[in-house]
Motif scaffolding. Sequence first.
Motif, short mmCIF file in Angstrom:
data_model
loop_
_atom_site.label_atom_id
_atom_site.label_comp_id
_atom_site.label_asym_id
_atom_site.label_seq_id
_atom_site.Cartn_x
_atom_site.Cartn_y
_atom_site.Cartn_z
N TYR A 1 26.17 85.68 -42.08
CA TYR A 1 27.39 86.17 -42.73
C TYR A 1 28.34 85.02 -43.06
CZ TYR A 1 26.11 90.91 -41.07
OH TYR A 1 25.48 92.10 -40.83
N LEU B 1 30.42 91.98 -40.65
CA LEU B 1 30.68 91.35 -41.93
C LEU B 1 32.12 91.56 -42.39
CD1 LEU B 1 29.77 89.79 -44.42
CD2 LEU B 1 28.82 91.93 -45.33
N HIS C 1 26.96 82.95 -45.92
CA HIS C 1 27.02 83.71 -47.17
C HIS C 1 28.43 83.72 -47.75
CE1 HIS C 1 27.12 87.31 -49.77
NE2 HIS C 1 25.84 87.03 -49.98
N GLU C 2 29.44 83.81 -46.89
CA GLU C 2 30.81 83.91 -47.37
C GLU C 2 31.47 82.55 -47.63
OE1 GLU C 2 32.18 86.98 -48.13
OE2 GLU C 2 30.07 87.52 -47.73
#
Length: 240
Positions: free
Chosen positions: A122, A69, A125-126
């Motif tokens: 990840y 992450l 999500h980002e």
Amino acid sequence: MQTLHGKTALITGAGKGLGRAMALALANEGVNLLLISRTLSDIEKVAAEVQALPPDVLVQIAAADISKLEEVRNALTTLTAENKKIDILINNAGILSYGSVLDIAIEEWERVIQTNVLGTYYMIHEVLPFLLEQQQGDIINIASTAGLKGAADLSAYGASKAAVINLSEAIMQEVRKKGIRVTIVNPSTIATDMTLSNNFTDGNPERVLQPEDLAFLVVNNLKLPQRAFVKEVSLWSTNP
């Protein structure tokens, strides 16, 4: 069909194979590129290829292991330092381990899940906040026909891709009414370093799909009018 010219696409696993093919195809449509790969030298070569094409597009690169992450966050900070626009996220990076459930080391099984599932999560999500702020955008997750049905010696890879398919469906249901399209692409065997190294083509890479076939599909899916999108598509070769 809408134009893609001037949009910005972030592609993971962009250093070779499918990622490289999609980068070149999108660049030919005038799409600016943000490229991520674990190996910096690979994406440097792809960036040079893109810059040699007639369309004048922006290309930025960052080396990162998407299974971590912190590396994902650092890469995004680098890639969006000057331009915080992302219109398209293509989650392409992935790894494959071939062997029976007892032959594959537990650590390797975990590494496949960490990269293929958590790495995809990840990235979404980002990047999703960028798309939500713009109230439109595309997420394309490269899964696999191996995720549609279990197969001997593909337990780790198949399970990881099945998880990607389910994750994609869930996110699609969350964001489609917010102007964000989520598409799952399930290719069967494609002639890439990953499949060639595992001898999936029986020594004849021409008998299976080529990276450019998938790139063609992705580009034309993105050109659909914003009101429409393909939720899931499987791509197969006509060769036995």
